[in-house]
Structure formats: C-alpha cells, structure tokens
Write a protein that holds these residues in place. Structure first.
Motif, PDB file in Angstrom:
ATOM      1  N   PRO A  26     -38.421  41.205  57.058  1.00 58.80           N
ATOM      2  CA  PRO A  26     -39.404  41.532  56.022  1.00 58.80           C
ATOM      3  C   PRO A  26     -40.639  40.649  56.060  1.00 58.80           C
ATOM      4  O   PRO A  26     -41.715  41.048  55.619  1.00 58.80           O
ATOM      5  CB  PRO A  26     -38.622  41.334  54.717  1.00 58.80           C
ATOM      6  CG  PRO A  26     -37.516  40.398  55.073  1.00 58.80           C
ATOM      7  CD  PRO A  26     -37.141  40.742  56.483  1.00 58.80           C
ATOM      8  N   HIS A  27     -40.516  39.441  56.621  1.00 56.75           N
ATOM      9  CA  HIS A  27     -41.628  38.500  56.635  1.00 56.75           C
ATOM     10  C   HIS A  27     -42.307  38.438  58.002  1.00 56.75           C
ATOM     11  O   HIS A  27     -43.053  37.499  58.281  1.00 56.75           O
ATOM     12  CB  HIS A  27     -41.121  37.094  56.280  1.00 56.75           C
ATOM     13  CG  HIS A  27     -40.016  36.634  57.184  1.00 56.75           C
ATOM     14  ND1 HIS A  27     -38.695  36.920  56.921  1.00 56.75           N
ATOM     15  CD2 HIS A  27     -40.038  35.954  58.349  1.00 56.75           C
ATOM     16  CE1 HIS A  27     -37.951  36.415  57.890  1.00 56.75           C
ATOM     17  NE2 HIS A  27     -38.736  35.825  58.766  1.00 56.75           N
ATOM     18  N   CYS A  28     -42.078  39.417  58.859  1.00 51.82           N
ATOM     19  CA  CYS A  28     -42.591  39.392  60.231  1.00 51.82           C
ATOM     20  C   CYS A  28     -44.099  39.163  60.263  1.00 51.82           C
ATOM     21  O   CYS A  28     -44.883  39.950  59.721  1.00 51.82           O
ATOM     22  CB  CYS A  28     -42.260  40.700  60.942  1.00 51.82           C
ATOM     23  SG  CYS A  28     -42.909  40.783  62.628  1.00 51.82           S
ATOM     24  N   ALA A  29     -44.514  38.083  60.932  1.00 49.97           N
ATOM     25  CA  ALA A  29     -45.935  37.748  61.017  1.00 49.97           C
ATOM     26  C   ALA A  29     -46.648  38.521  62.120  1.00 49.97           C
ATOM     27  O   ALA A  29     -47.874  38.597  62.137  1.00 49.97           O
ATOM     28  CB  ALA A  29     -46.092  36.249  61.257  1.00 49.97           C
ATOM     29  N   GLY A  30     -45.872  39.087  63.052  1.00 51.67           N
ATOM     30  CA  GLY A  30     -46.490  39.773  64.171  1.00 51.67           C
ATOM     31  C   GLY A  30     -46.764  41.246  63.942  1.00 51.67           C
ATOM     32  O   GLY A  30     -47.512  41.872  64.700  1.00 51.67           O
ATOM     33  N   ARG A  31     -46.193  41.797  62.887  1.00 51.68           N
ATOM     34  CA  ARG A  31     -46.287  43.242  62.653  1.00 51.68           C
ATOM     35  C   ARG A  31     -47.733  43.738  62.579  1.00 51.68           C
ATOM     36  O   ARG A  31     -48.059  44.814  63.076  1.00 51.68           O
ATOM     37  CB  ARG A  31     -45.534  43.605  61.372  1.00 51.68           C
ATOM     38  CG  ARG A  31     -45.464  45.104  61.110  1.00 51.68           C
ATOM     39  CD  ARG A  31     -44.631  45.426  59.887  1.00 51.68           C
ATOM     40  NE  ARG A  31     -43.204  45.284  60.142  1.00 51.68           N
ATOM     41  CZ  ARG A  31     -42.407  44.406  59.546  1.00 51.68           C
ATOM     42  NH1 ARG A  31     -42.916  43.559  58.674  1.00 51.68           N
ATOM     43  NH2 ARG A  31     -41.133  44.351  59.821  1.00 51.68           N
ATOM     44  N   ILE A  32     -48.627  42.949  61.985  1.00 44.21           N
ATOM     45  CA  ILE A  32     -50.007  43.399  61.818  1.00 44.21           C
ATOM     46  C   ILE A  32     -50.747  43.534  63.149  1.00 44.21           C
ATOM     47  O   ILE A  32     -51.804  44.170  63.212  1.00 44.21           O
ATOM     48  CB  ILE A  32     -50.803  42.441  60.899  1.00 44.21           C
ATOM     49  CG1 ILE A  32     -50.865  41.033  61.510  1.00 44.21           C
ATOM     50  CG2 ILE A  32     -50.210  42.407  59.512  1.00 44.21           C
ATOM     51  CD1 ILE A  32     -51.744  40.073  60.728  1.00 44.21           C
ATOM     52  N   HIS A  33     -50.188  42.969  64.214  1.00 45.04           N
ATOM     53  CA  HIS A  33     -50.860  43.029  65.517  1.00 45.04           C
ATOM     54  C   HIS A  33     -50.320  44.148  66.419  1.00 45.04           C
ATOM     55  O   HIS A  33     -50.812  44.332  67.531  1.00 45.04           O
ATOM     56  CB  HIS A  33     -50.705  41.691  66.239  1.00 45.04           C
ATOM     57  CG  HIS A  33     -51.341  40.544  65.509  1.00 45.04           C
ATOM     58  ND1 HIS A  33     -52.704  40.358  65.456  1.00 45.04           N
ATOM     59  CD2 HIS A  33     -50.788  39.539  64.776  1.00 45.04           C
ATOM     60  CE1 HIS A  33     -52.972  39.289  64.735  1.00 45.04           C
ATOM     61  NE2 HIS A  33     -51.829  38.775  64.300  1.00 45.04           N
TER      62      HIS A  33
END
Length: 271
Positions: A26-33
């Motif tokens: 749920p906290h994935c920092a890479g998803r927006i890329h």
C-alpha cells in the motif's frame, strides 16, 4: 535528462524494468513511476544509462543501486543489460562497489530455476548485494503487508542469494503497520542476524511527497530509543544502519536516481 546542481554525490540508482510487480504494498513509492516504464523486459536506454554512469562517477559516486517502479527480478533481461553496461565501463576506469539490487525477494524464494539462471551471472557482472525489504518476521504478517496470499521463507531467499555468492541486506520500513517500537525493532534485528542476514538498514515510512509520513511513522521518542539501541548493538561484522531524517528537515540527498522518463534527480517525486 533534467539538469540539477552539479554537487558532489555519494551514490546513484537506476530504475529498470517494466514496472510489473508480484506484490501490492500500500505504501509503494515506485508506483507513480510505472506510467513511464517500458512495456517489455529488455528495453533500456543504453546511451542515457552509459552517459549517466560516467557523469555520476565524475561527481564522486561509487555506490550503485538497481531498483524499479515494480519488481526488478520480473525484468531480468533489463537488469542483465544494465549490469553489462556497468561491467563494460570498468574498461574506462569506472568502477562501483557495492552494486546493489533492490528486490521484494518473492521470485527469488519461489522460482529456483530463475535464481540458478541469473543470480550467479549477475554476480559475475559485478552485483554484490541483494536488498530485501522485510516488513515483519512473522511470515503471515509479512505476506499481508506485501499484499500477497503467501510470502516465501526468508531462510530460502537468503540461502539462494548466498548460494550465488552474493550478500543480503534486509531493509526495514519503520511504521505503525510494521516495526513501531524499540522492542520490536530489537527482536526483528536479532532474528535477522540469527537467520544469516549480512546487514540491516532501517528508515521511517515516507509519503507520496517523499517526506516522512507523520501519521504512520513511529514518534520521535520511539526513534530516539531505536537510535540508542543501534548505537549499543552495532558490530563490525553485522552492520545496522538507521537512516533518520528529522521531520521538516530540508536536507539534500547525496544520492541521485535515474528514473524511467529520463529524469535524474535526488527526490522520488519528479512527476
């Protein structure tokens, strides 16, 4: 490639792969890329990556990490191509150590033929360490946080990585959903040490703006307790690194990341 101030840097990271992932954190920092990631494995911008390697080395970088907007082991051809470029650059006197691969460990633990085909080859191309994020030492809870039905045994993951001659560093994301007390931190560290992990890094969970998540991160008093414990328990043969950024701190990172859209920056929020 976006220009940034030409300050000295310590390390840099290269995003590779399609953005596909076998977890659903749920906290994935890479998803927006992921929208900028290539659609097929093996597609990389060799010219840009080579140029960035040279530039970052000239600016002082000696640490290299390979990461992704998804899970890099699902794009093994891309990882291999990047390591081949890094290996070729050694002929120019450009050398990095360590060279790290960030992974959730799922494919390594579940797909033995994959590990036999790629891990030893990656080591021969210069890879030194695989960074595995550990949310909880309880396998059921670890799987829940990863958003998967089940997570492979950490012992199996470590065995396969070590079997290829690579080191393992465990990454702990400190949050109220994972490790949120000094006692749980110490229990987790001791468990990982006994399991055979070579080193541990820990940091507070961040939000989509690449800043400490005030709601989910442990309070400063807890971080003080954790920091005190780390200072008393760090050993030369088993390093514990606590990356602590004070809330509201405007400190500039000495690490750059090359993202799928060609942006080279010291923040993950460049969209």
């Amino acid at each position: 490639m976006h220009e940034i101030a030409a300050n000295k840097i310590d390390s840099f990271s290269i995003f590779v792969g399609t953005g596909d992932c076998n977890a659903n954190c749920p906290h994935c920092a890479g998803r927006i890329h992921r929208k900028s990631a290539p659609k097929r494995d093996g597609i990389i911008d060799e010219r840009l990556i080579t140029k960035t390697i040279r530039t970052c080395c000239e600016r002082g970088a000696r640490y290299l990490s390979i990461s992704g907007s998804g899970e890099p082991t699902l794009s093994p051809q891309s990882v291999t191509k990047v390591l081949e470029i890094v290996h070729r650059c050694k002929k120019e006197g450009i050398e990095f150590s360590p060279i790290n691969l960030y992974s959730n460990g799922i494919r390594i633990g579940k797909d033995k033929p994959f590990t036999e085909k790629y891990l030893a080859n990656w080591k021969n191309l210069g890879l030194t360490t695989v960074y595995i994020t550990v949310h909880d030492i309880d396998e059921k809870r670890n799987a829940e946080i990863y958003g998967v039905p089940n997570y492979p045994s950490l012992k199996t993951i470590l065995s396969r990585i070590h079997g290829a001659g690579l080191l393992v560093r465990a990454n702990l994301v400190l949050s109220k959903n994972t490790v949120d007390t000094a006692n749980k931190f110490s229990l987790t560290i001791n468990y990982l040490k006994e399991l055979g992990v070579d080193a541990v890094s820990a940091w507070s969970v961040k939000n989509a703006d690449d800043k400490i998540d005030k709601k989910l991160s442990p309070p400063s008093t807890t971080m003080d307790e954790i920091e005190e414990w780390v200072e008393k328990n760090t050993e030369s043969k088993f390093k514990i690194r606590l990356l602590r950024e004070k809330i509201g701190c405007a400190c500039q990172s000495k690490k750059l990341t090359l993202f799928p859209d060609g942006t080279l920056t010291n923040t993950w929020c460049n969209s």
